[in-house]
Write a protein that holds these residues in place. Sequence first.
Motif, PDB file in Angstrom:
ATOM      1  N   ILE A  40     -25.463  -7.769 -50.716  1.00 23.81           N
ATOM      2  CA  ILE A  40     -26.854  -7.304 -50.614  1.00 23.81           C
ATOM      3  C   ILE A  40     -27.858  -8.453 -50.608  1.00 23.81           C
ATOM      4  O   ILE A  40     -29.058  -8.225 -50.515  1.00 23.81           O
ATOM      5  N   SER A  41     -27.370  -9.669 -50.645  1.00 19.32           N
ATOM      6  CA  SER A  41     -28.243 -10.840 -50.666  1.00 19.32           C
ATOM      7  C   SER A  41     -29.152 -10.893 -49.433  1.00 19.32           C
ATOM      8  O   SER A  41     -28.745 -10.535 -48.329  1.00 19.32           O
ATOM      9  N   ASN A  42     -30.363 -11.381 -49.653  1.00 20.42           N
ATOM     10  CA  ASN A  42     -31.307 -11.584 -48.549  1.00 20.42           C
ATOM     11  C   ASN A  42     -31.188 -12.967 -47.934  1.00 20.42           C
ATOM     12  O   ASN A  42     -31.893 -13.275 -46.973  1.00 20.42           O
ATOM     13  N   LYS A  43     -30.319 -13.801 -48.488  1.00 22.14           N
ATOM     14  CA  LYS A  43     -30.137 -15.145 -47.946  1.00 22.14           C
ATOM     15  C   LYS A  43     -29.533 -15.055 -46.549  1.00 22.14           C
ATOM     16  O   LYS A  43     -28.760 -14.141 -46.246  1.00 22.14           O
ATOM     17  N   THR A  44     -29.854 -16.013 -45.711  1.00 26.10           N
ATOM     18  CA  THR A  44     -29.273 -16.026 -44.368  1.00 26.10           C
ATOM     19  C   THR A  44     -27.886 -16.642 -44.378  1.00 26.10           C
ATOM     20  O   THR A  44     -27.070 -16.340 -43.498  1.00 26.10           O
ATOM     21  N   THR A  45     -27.622 -17.509 -45.370  1.00 27.04           N
ATOM     22  CA  THR A  45     -26.298 -18.119 -45.489  1.00 27.04           C
ATOM     23  C   THR A  45     -25.845 -18.068 -46.945  1.00 27.04           C
ATOM     24  O   THR A  45     -26.648 -17.982 -47.863  1.00 27.04           O
ATOM     25  N   ILE A  46     -24.535 -18.147 -47.116  1.00 25.68           N
ATOM     26  CA  ILE A  46     -23.912 -18.203 -48.433  1.00 25.68           C
ATOM     27  C   ILE A  46     -23.065 -19.468 -48.474  1.00 25.68           C
ATOM     28  O   ILE A  46     -22.301 -19.730 -47.548  1.00 25.68           O
TER      29      ILE A  46
END
Length: 116
Positions: A40-46
């Motif tokens: 559910i992260s809004n980050k574009t990358t992990i």
Amino acid sequence: MCKATILRNINYRFLAENERTKYNIQLINNMVDIMVSVIISNKTTIRISGEEIPQKMVKERLLKLNSEHITYVLECLNRTKNKIHNIRAYYISALYNAPETIDAYYQAEVNYDMYR
């Protein structure tokens, strides 16, 4: 909804009742919570193993995990002798890489047992 999907995908009930995994249910709960937070992260990358991976790609892979992958990650964690400084990063990396590494891991186990 995301958590329910993960629990269904990994067959959580089976893991909670299985002799190999039921004593690690709190660790499994931690894995599930981390998976949910990544999905559910809004980050574009992990960040995985020092590399930035598109979040969408990570999400797709995590949603494909099943009970065998979770058992495999638990076995890897139990065999680790080194200190893990960032357990969240370890879990994310291990879970993300599980589909690519599980077969080789178990083949190495079979080879070790056969030839020792």
